[in-house]
Design an enzyme around this catalytic site. Structure first.
Site, short mmCIF file in Angstrom:
data_model
loop_
_atom_site.label_atom_id
_atom_site.label_comp_id
_atom_site.label_asym_id
_atom_site.label_seq_id
_atom_site.Cartn_x
_atom_site.Cartn_y
_atom_site.Cartn_z
N LYS A 105 68.43 75.93 37.92
CA LYS A 105 68.36 76.37 36.54
C LYS A 105 67.79 77.70 36.15
O LYS A 105 68.81 78.29 35.26
CB LYS A 105 66.99 75.69 35.85
CG LYS A 105 66.93 74.17 36.01
CD LYS A 105 65.69 73.49 35.48
CE LYS A 105 64.43 74.18 35.87
NZ LYS A 105 64.24 73.88 37.59
N GLU A 112 57.69 81.00 35.15
CA GLU A 112 57.29 80.50 36.29
C GLU A 112 57.70 81.79 37.29
O GLU A 112 56.50 81.98 38.33
CB GLU A 112 58.25 79.63 37.05
CG GLU A 112 57.80 78.28 36.84
CD GLU A 112 58.57 77.18 37.32
OE1 GLU A 112 57.98 75.90 37.60
OE2 GLU A 112 59.76 77.49 37.33
N SER A 153 70.05 89.90 44.93
CA SER A 153 70.87 89.19 45.93
C SER A 153 72.16 88.73 45.52
O SER A 153 73.07 88.51 46.28
CB SER A 153 70.02 88.08 46.45
OG SER A 153 69.89 87.26 45.35
N GLY A 185 97.36 64.00 69.63
CA GLY A 185 98.39 64.43 70.62
C GLY A 185 99.62 63.72 70.26
O GLY A 185 100.60 64.00 71.01
N GLY A 190 101.36 65.04 67.81
CA GLY A 190 102.39 66.24 67.45
C GLY A 190 102.14 66.52 66.17
O GLY A 190 102.99 67.25 65.33
N LYS A 191 101.08 66.34 65.51
CA LYS A 191 100.78 66.27 63.96
C LYS A 191 100.88 67.91 63.78
O LYS A 191 101.63 68.31 62.69
CB LYS A 191 99.47 65.76 63.53
CG LYS A 191 99.59 64.38 63.69
CD LYS A 191 98.06 63.73 62.97
CE LYS A 191 97.01 64.24 63.85
NZ LYS A 191 96.78 63.79 65.15
N LEU A 251 101.77 70.22 65.73
CA LEU A 251 103.17 71.06 65.87
C LEU A 251 104.19 70.73 64.82
O LEU A 251 104.83 71.63 64.50
CB LEU A 251 103.62 70.54 67.39
CG LEU A 251 104.99 70.90 67.74
CD1 LEU A 251 104.70 72.22 67.87
CD2 LEU A 251 105.49 70.14 68.96
N GLU A 285 89.33 72.07 62.53
CA GLU A 285 89.16 71.57 63.67
C GLU A 285 89.33 72.55 65.00
O GLU A 285 88.71 72.66 65.87
CB GLU A 285 89.96 70.25 64.11
CG GLU A 285 89.48 69.11 63.32
CD GLU A 285 90.44 67.76 63.31
OE1 GLU A 285 91.33 67.97 63.62
OE2 GLU A 285 89.47 66.56 63.28
N ARG A 309 107.91 59.28 47.58
CA ARG A 309 108.03 59.01 46.44
C ARG A 309 109.45 59.71 45.94
O ARG A 309 109.56 60.78 46.37
CB ARG A 309 106.96 59.43 45.77
CG ARG A 309 105.88 58.38 45.26
CD ARG A 309 104.74 59.12 44.32
NE ARG A 309 103.62 58.16 44.49
CZ ARG A 309 102.43 58.48 44.53
NH1 ARG A 309 102.15 59.70 44.00
NH2 ARG A 309 101.45 57.68 44.55
N HIS A 336 114.92 57.06 51.45
CA HIS A 336 114.35 57.57 52.94
C HIS A 336 114.90 56.55 54.11
O HIS A 336 114.74 55.28 53.71
CB HIS A 336 112.99 57.98 53.05
CG HIS A 336 111.84 56.92 52.64
ND1 HIS A 336 111.53 56.51 51.25
CD2 HIS A 336 111.26 56.22 53.44
CE1 HIS A 336 110.69 55.81 51.35
NE2 HIS A 336 110.46 55.41 52.81
#
Lengths: 114, 578
Positions: free
Chosen positions: B49, B73, B85, B284, B286-287, B289, B311, B452, B456
């Site tokens: 606040k 305060e 800061s 593994g 191949g995503k 890649l 990752e 979409r 394909h």
């Protein structure tokens, strides 16, 4: 706070005995609102009755002199400021006789009235 | 700037507003806080606040609107330190008479007795405001002072007075308040007093702290009604609203090549610009890649990309794909490919989003990769991940940026967690990479599951990772399903064999038929011959019959001659005797 009050009472009574003007009081009020008027009348009565010449009382209207209030850090009214040895003590709110006497370190019996 | 755009849209100006100049907030507030009126910021301790209020004053003062800060305060010193800061120099503003800090902290030695009024402080403020031509006012944590007024009635009357006073000051005011439980709820008073109420909230979700901001009410104005995440960054408060109340996604425009010709064909010509593609698969498959292949191709065309990796480090990605012939290094150096690598749990979802959007502002890319959305859950749970992705996707789509999401799935094909975080409606194309086990080997497959706005192929193809990147094989779709690797080869050989066998079968049948035809002909000839034989025999017999008949006739005539000659002497007596 309690400790402060107890000390205040002792020093005040000492001061009364030693005849130094120990009561530098400033009462801040906000115009003629009822709380302020009530505070003024109680304070005047007590100071006359118990403090007499030991007291130096200033009544300050914040609408007229905001700079004094700013200087004393007074944000609400009524506020009674008692400057002792350079450090101010504050009593805020529409105090009654008893609260004021406690604050100033006086007791009803000290003045003889039962 | 954005806010100005927003308010221009509202031709009817209902209410004059004062820009807060706080990043994103003016959009949520549809142009700022109500000018010359009171707004309320409510939140628990630590919800931000005071920061918000202070930033409102600081940015106002920097933009020509001096302000007064009244705090109950924090001490002026700690405020100045906090501000420092964020890189805000309050002291300079104070010296320049652009800012005034009024400390309202009650001295602990103070004795409180009964009712009091706030008039002195209001008097100080109005005088000070006139003196410095202030336009803004913050009253921070007034509840601390009001708490001393034990009587609810006294509080009420003070607030009424404050409200009346505020309405005459010409100050755009921000009041802050901690919500308190209790019989007497101060909050209700403040709520009715303020024309605009903003609620702040800091919570910890799955060990990750998140801050939320919500506009609860805004008299006479439209406003974003959602809960908006915000962060207190190194330069103040930042919030990213889902830019507006309406969706303004850019339509798809043209396609771009993935860099793999056969994949382009599977996708009916490539990936649509401004679309969102999900590349999902087990670890593994191949995503990364595939994604880096697409990015390399984009960079080669001179386009720019931001790659968010949750990752692996950028260097690890670059090194890993280099062995498959993908060289990203030159594009990273030239700035076409910008990596953002961060541990998802390092910060809250908002900060991740801000980092991404800041990079997007800086790089101005055509493509953004998020690797991997499965890791986003570590930002503080599925909800946080959902919010991060939803906001990111919306913002990127609005900018017409193509998005590639990577998702690591762990289950079998039956439990495809394509978009477990609930963003499937935002995804336009899904490319699924998988393993097929069998015949003592494991092979990779690729399939376009959803696309979409385009035809394909949904065939499953085998894909090989070669030194030259990804290669997609022909689909082998037989009765045994899709086959890959050696199994595909065996099956192909078996098929060839079967085909040969069938050809042979046909040929033998044809031969048999031909033979049968020949046999029939031969039989027919034989019969014909037999018929002819019989005919011949018959003729012979007939001739013989004729001949014998003729001979008999001849003989009879001879005999009759003899009889006639011998008849007269011999035959008569016999007849007479009779």
């Amino acid at each position: 706070m309690k400790k402060g009050k107890a000390e205040g009472r002792n020093t005040a009574q000492e001061m009364v005995r030693s005849k130094i003007k120990p009561y530098q009081l400033r009462l801040y009020i906000a115009g003629n609102e009822s709380n302020s008027k009530k505070a003024v009348s109680i304070l005047e009565e007590i100071s006359q009755k118990y403090l007499g010449s030991n007291c130096e009382l200033k009544i300050i209207d914040v609408f007229r002199d905001y700079q004094a209030a700013l200087k004393d850090g007074v944000l609400v009214a009524p506020t009674l400021v008692w400057v002792r040895k350079g450090t101010p003590a504050f009593l805020i709110g529409n105090f009654d006789r008893q609260k004021l006497l406690d604050f100033l370190g006086l007791t009803e019996t000290a003045g003889g009235e039962k | 700037m954005k806010a100005r755009k927003f308010s221009m849209k509202n031709k009817r100006k209902l209410l004059e507003k004062a820009l807060t100049h706080i990043s994103g907030l003016d959009i949520i507030l549809d142009g700022g806080l109500p000018k010359d009126r009171a707004s309320l910021v409510v939140g628990a301790p630590g919800s931000g606040k005071t920061n918000l209020a202070l930033e409102f004053l600081y940015r106002g003062a920097m933009n020509g609107e001096p302000g007064i800060f009244l705090g109950f305060e924090e001490s002026a010193t700690s405020l100045r330190q906090n501000a420092w800061s964020f890189g805000w120099d309050l002291e300079a503003l104070e010296k320049g008479n652009k800012l005034f800090i009024l400390e309202g902290r009650i001295n602990p030695e103070t004795i409180v007795s009964g009712k009091f009024s706030l008039k002195p402080l209001l008097s100080i403020i109005s005088h000070k405001a006139q003196e410095m031509k202030a336009k803004r006012l913050v009253i921070d944590a007034l509840d601390v002072l009001l708490q001393l007024l034990e009587e609810p009635f006294a509080v009420r009357s003070e607030l009424h007075y404050l409200n009346h006073w505020l309405s005459q000051q010409g100050l755009t005011t921000v009041l802050t308040l901690k919500p308190r439980d209790g019989q007497f709820r101060l909050q209700d008073f403040f709520y009715s007093m303020a024309d605009c109420v903003i609620q702040l909230d800091a919570r910890v979700l799955n060990q990750v702290s998140t801050r939320r901001l919500r506009v609860v009410k805004y008299r006479g104005s439209d406003f974003g009604r959602n809960e908006y995440p915000f962060v207190i960054s190194s330069s103040g408060i930042k919030t990213i609203p889902i830019t507006s109340i309406e969706l303004q996604h850019k339509p798809f425009s043209g396609r771009f090549s993935t860099g793999i010709e056969r994949l382009d064909r599977l996708l009916d010509g490539g990936i649509y610009r401004a679309s969102c593609t999900l590349i999902a698969g087990e670890p593994g498959t191949g995503k990364t890649l595939l994604t880096t292949t697409i990015m390399q191709e984009a960079c080669r065309r001179g386009e720019k990309a931001v790659y968010v990796s949750f990752e692996e480090s950028d260097q690890a990605i670059i090194n890993n794909v280099r062995s498959a012939g993908i060289n990203l290094e030159p594009y990273v150096k030239s700035g076409r490919l910008h990596f953002i690598t961060a541990m998802p749990e390092a910060t809250g979802a908002e900060e991740h989003l801000l980092n991404l959007m800041e990079a997007v502002e800086k790089v101005n890319p055509q493509h953004v990769v998020i690797d991997a959305i499965s890791a986003c859950a570590r930002m503080g749970g599925t909800q946080a991940a959902y919010e991060y992705l939803m906001r990111a996707l919306n913002l990127l789509k609005e900018k017409g940026i193509t998005i590639l999401l990577i998702n690591q799935t762990s289950g079998s094909r039956e439990q495809l967690e394509l978009s477990g975080i609930g963003i499937s409606s935002m995804i336009d194309t899904v490319i699924f990479l998988s393993y097929v086990h069998g015949e003592g080997e494991t092979n990779r497959t690729i399939q376009v599951l959803k696309s979409r706005g385009s035809a394909h192929s949904n065939q499953i193809r085998e894909c090989l990772i070669t030194d030259d990147g990804i290669e997609i094989m022909d689909a082998y779709v037989g009765e045994a399903g899709v086959l890959t690797g050696t199994a595909r080869k065996i099956q192909e050989a078996q098929d060839r064999l079967a085909q040969l066998r069938q050809e042979a079968l046909v040929r033998s049948k044809e031969l048999e038929l031909a033979r049968m035809k020949a046999v029939r002909e031969a039989e027919m000839k034989k019969l014909q011959a037999e018929i002819e034989n019989l005919n011949a025999e018959l003729n012979t017999l007939k001739m013989e019959q004729q001949i014998s008949l003729e001979e008999r006739t001849k003989r009879r005539s001879v005999r009759e001659y003899d009889k006639n000659r011998m008849k007269q002497p011999t035959l008569r007596p016999k007849t007479k005797k009779k």
